[in-house]
Write an enzyme that holds these catalytic residues in place. Structure first.
Site, PDB file in Angstrom:
ATOM      1  N   ASP A 273       0.725  -1.185   0.070  1.00 52.12           N
ATOM      2  CA  ASP A 273      -0.014  -0.065  -0.038  1.00 52.12           C
ATOM      3  C   ASP A 273       0.957   1.139   0.047  1.00 52.12           C
ATOM      4  O   ASP A 273       1.340   1.653   1.019  1.00 52.12           O
ATOM      5  CB  ASP A 273      -0.756  -0.012   1.207  1.00 52.12           C
ATOM      6  CG  ASP A 273      -1.682   1.208   1.440  1.00 52.12           C
ATOM      7  OD1 ASP A 273      -2.065   1.896   0.286  1.00 52.12           O
ATOM      8  OD2 ASP A 273      -2.205   1.487   2.487  1.00 52.12           O
ATOM      9  N   LYS A 280       1.654   8.043   0.391  1.00 47.42           N
ATOM     10  CA  LYS A 280       2.164   8.050   1.585  1.00 47.42           C
ATOM     11  C   LYS A 280       3.218   8.870   1.662  1.00 47.42           C
ATOM     12  O   LYS A 280       4.240   8.768   0.657  1.00 47.42           O
ATOM     13  CB  LYS A 280       2.300   6.755   2.119  1.00 47.42           C
ATOM     14  CG  LYS A 280       1.096   5.825   2.581  1.00 47.42           C
ATOM     15  CD  LYS A 280       1.405   4.704   3.196  1.00 47.42           C
ATOM     16  CE  LYS A 280      -0.022   3.702   3.414  1.00 47.42           C
ATOM     17  NZ  LYS A 280      -0.878   4.445   4.595  1.00 47.42           N
ATOM     18  N   GLU A 352      -7.765   2.580   1.130  1.00 43.73           N
ATOM     19  CA  GLU A 352      -8.466   1.486   0.152  1.00 43.73           C
ATOM     20  C   GLU A 352      -8.819   0.416   0.853  1.00 43.73           C
ATOM     21  O   GLU A 352      -9.527  -0.378   0.299  1.00 43.73           O
ATOM     22  CB  GLU A 352      -7.191   1.378  -0.591  1.00 43.73           C
ATOM     23  CG  GLU A 352      -6.030   0.387  -0.195  1.00 43.73           C
ATOM     24  CD  GLU A 352      -5.462   0.838   1.055  1.00 43.73           C
ATOM     25  OE1 GLU A 352      -5.279   2.068   1.254  1.00 43.73           O
ATOM     26  OE2 GLU A 352      -4.867  -0.068   1.717  1.00 43.73           O
ATOM     27  N   ARG A 354     -11.027  -0.373   3.162  1.00 39.86           N
ATOM     28  CA  ARG A 354     -12.273  -0.336   3.179  1.00 39.86           C
ATOM     29  C   ARG A 354     -13.046  -0.708   1.869  1.00 39.86           C
ATOM     30  O   ARG A 354     -14.061  -1.287   1.822  1.00 39.86           O
ATOM     31  CB  ARG A 354     -12.639   0.686   3.814  1.00 39.86           C
ATOM     32  CG  ARG A 354     -12.328   2.210   3.076  1.00 39.86           C
ATOM     33  CD  ARG A 354     -12.601   3.225   3.843  1.00 39.86           C
ATOM     34  NE  ARG A 354     -11.581   3.618   5.000  1.00 39.86           N
ATOM     35  CZ  ARG A 354     -11.373   4.561   5.790  1.00 39.86           C
ATOM     36  NH1 ARG A 354     -12.516   5.438   5.893  1.00 39.86           N
ATOM     37  NH2 ARG A 354     -10.262   4.563   6.587  1.00 39.86           N
TER      38      ARG A 354
END
Ligand code: BES
Ligand code: ZN
Ligand code: ZN
Length: 503
Positions: A273, A280, A352, A354
């Site tokens: 991720d 990020k 993402e 969820r």
């Protein structure tokens, strides 16, 4: 490393190393006691000089002690007798194993009968000892080119010596503890593998390979074309930014009559991720290889349930993808449709988990299960709220809440009930679509994420969401049987205990 229960008297065995335990003085005693009478006499000076205190996790090695059939002796502290718990024993045997490893021997005997307070506790303590030893034995070094030094450790055989080894309950409990801890180690490895070596395809293949040969356990894997056909718009939306194909993993275990509704476990399997276009920060981003730990732990849960032959039907669902940024990546503001028909605006591509869980929970709902528990490294807010000791869980179902609390007591993992209310649901309403994937309000980031997930679970189904963002990896030096940095396998043991309550 191998661990076995040995039906022997510790006094008649020959082995390079012996582990005995010592207990701290209780109020009426002034000094510690070693759990073996003969040794208690031999070690009297060390005990009276208080170099052996019996303090929890204290491990003292006497090299070349040469007593009866043993060359080396290790004395491990259990703490005060009335403070000995299954968890403290898991931790004590972790110290014991570290001390054994330092001796570089191939065999060691562990004086189990010195741990148990009474015969009736023997089985549950045998489980704790097996868990402590097997969990501590985990090392992740397969990506290093020099693993020669590890050889002695690999060949190590630890005998858990007890006069009760023939007892059915003791045997079964030791077996159960070993199965659980081996599965935890299996899932830890999946988590520790880097993103390039643990893609959604590899994760799915690992589940298939691990299930091979296990009775009544079937694994089905959906590829991208099938996921499209199944209208999993959340999973596809996240996968759009990656060159790796997503996978949807379905594990089905049949341990009860076909008419019995399953218990269902759902996991977030984000193999890397980066946040997507809402990228990020660079520092620490490498840790986002662990974003599939919920998925890995659900795979482990199903493996454990099947190996323990629980008399339940169980289903494990893992939605797996990368969250990256190629030219087709989902952009902030994009709208996708989940499997249950609900639409959502992606206002932050880093929220993402969820989105992929939305499809997995919708699918789980269609199976009309008795219960759904999901595990996900879902929010940084959970790390802030609870750190790395407790896994925060959310449920509005009080009966399920009691089951979870009971399960966690049994497993020895720590959980904490978090709030989930209509206020949180309101915060997740969309402007252009049914839902927004980020909250309109400030704070309660973990609860609003849970509220989003709730929109995809059938109202009649008891459901709990476990946010393992803080407990999934890097539990620090808090637990001697868990790697300081590395996947923990959080909630596998608790989920198995939940499943047991539906037998
Ligand atoms: N995988 C992360 C959550 C995470 C962060 C787990 C840190 C462990 C440590 C998740 O996909 C995420 O990035 N969530 C965002 C949500 C936010 C954008 C609403 C977060 O928590 O910052
Ligand atoms: Zn994210
Ligand atoms: Zn994530």
């Amino acid at each position: 490393m191998a661990f076995n229960l040995l039906n022997k008297d510790i006094d008649t065995l020959t082995c390079p190393a012996l582990v005995v335990f010592s207990k701290s003085p209780s109020q009426k005693d002034k000094l510690a006691k070693v759990t073996h009478n003969e040794l208690n006499k031999q070690l009297v000076d060390s005990i009276s000089e208080k170099t052996i205190t019996g303090k929890h996790q204290e491990a003292i090695t006497f090299r070349e002690f040469n007593i009866s059939g043993y060359r080396h002796l290790i004395v491990v502290g259990l703490g005060k007798e009335n403070e000995i718990t299954h968890e403290s024993v898991r931790q004590s045997v972790a110290s014991a194993l570290e001390a054994i490893k330092a001796l570089n021997v191939k065999e060691a005997a562990l004086h189990f009968d010195g741990i148990t307070v009474s015969k009736k506790d023997a089985a549950s303590f045998a489980k704790a000892v097996a868990e402590g030893l097997v969990l501590t034995s985990y090392v992740f070094d397969e990506l290093k080119s020099t693993t020669k030094a590890k050889k002695a450790e690999d060949e190590l055989n630890v005998h858990v010596v007890t006069k009760m080894a023939a007892d059915k309950a003791v045997k079964a409990a030791f077996h159960e503890g070993s199965v659980l801890a081996n599965v935890v180690n299996f899932s830890r490895r999946l988590g520790d593998m880097p993103g390039n070596l643990m893609t959604p395809t590899i994760l799915a293949d690992s589940a298939v390979a691990a299930a091979k040969g296990i009775t009544n356990l079937k694994v089905t894997v959906w590829d991208k074309a099938r996921i499209k056909k199944e209208k999993m718009g959340g999973l596809l939306g996240v996968a759009a930014g990656s060159d790796q194909e997503p996978r949807f993993i379905i594990m089905e275990y049949k341990g009860a009559a076909a008419s019995k509704k399953p218990v269902c476990f759902v996991g977030k399997g984000l193999t890397f991720d980066c946040g997507g276009i809402s990228i990020k920060p660079g520092a620490g981003m490498e840790e986002m290889k662990y974003d599939m730990c919920g998925g890995a732990n659900v795979i482990g849960t199903l493996l454990a349930i099947a190996q323990l032959k629980l008399k339940v039907n169980a289903v494990g669902l893992v939605a797996s993808t990368e969250n990256l940024i190629n030219g087709s990546a989902t952009k902030p503001g994009d709208v996708h449709t989940a499997r249950n028909g609900k639409t959502f605006e992606v206002n932050n591509t880093d929220a993402e988990g969820r989105l992929i869980l939305a499809d997995a929970l919708s699918y789980a709902t269609e199976l009309a299960p008795q219960v759904i528990c999901d595990a996900a490294t879902l929010t940084g807010a959970m790390v802030v709220a609870l750190g790395n000791t407790h896994t925060g869980y959310f449920t509005r179902n009080t009966a399920l809440k009691s089951k979870i609390e009971k399960a966690a007591v049994q497993s020895g993992e720590w959980v904490w009930n978090m709030p989930l209310t209509d206020f949180h649901v309101k915060d997740m309403k969309g402007v252009y679509a049914d839902l927004s994937n980020i909250s309109a309000g400030k704070g309660a980031g973990s609860a609003t994420a849970a509220a989003f997930l709730e929109q995809f679970v059938g109202e009649e189904i008891p459901w709990a969401h476990f946010d393992i963002a803080g407990t999934g990896w890097a539990v620090g030096n808090r637990l001697p049987y868990a790697p300081k940095k590395g996947a923990s396998g959080a909630m596998i043991r608790t989920f198995v205990e939940v499943a047991k309550q539906y037998v």
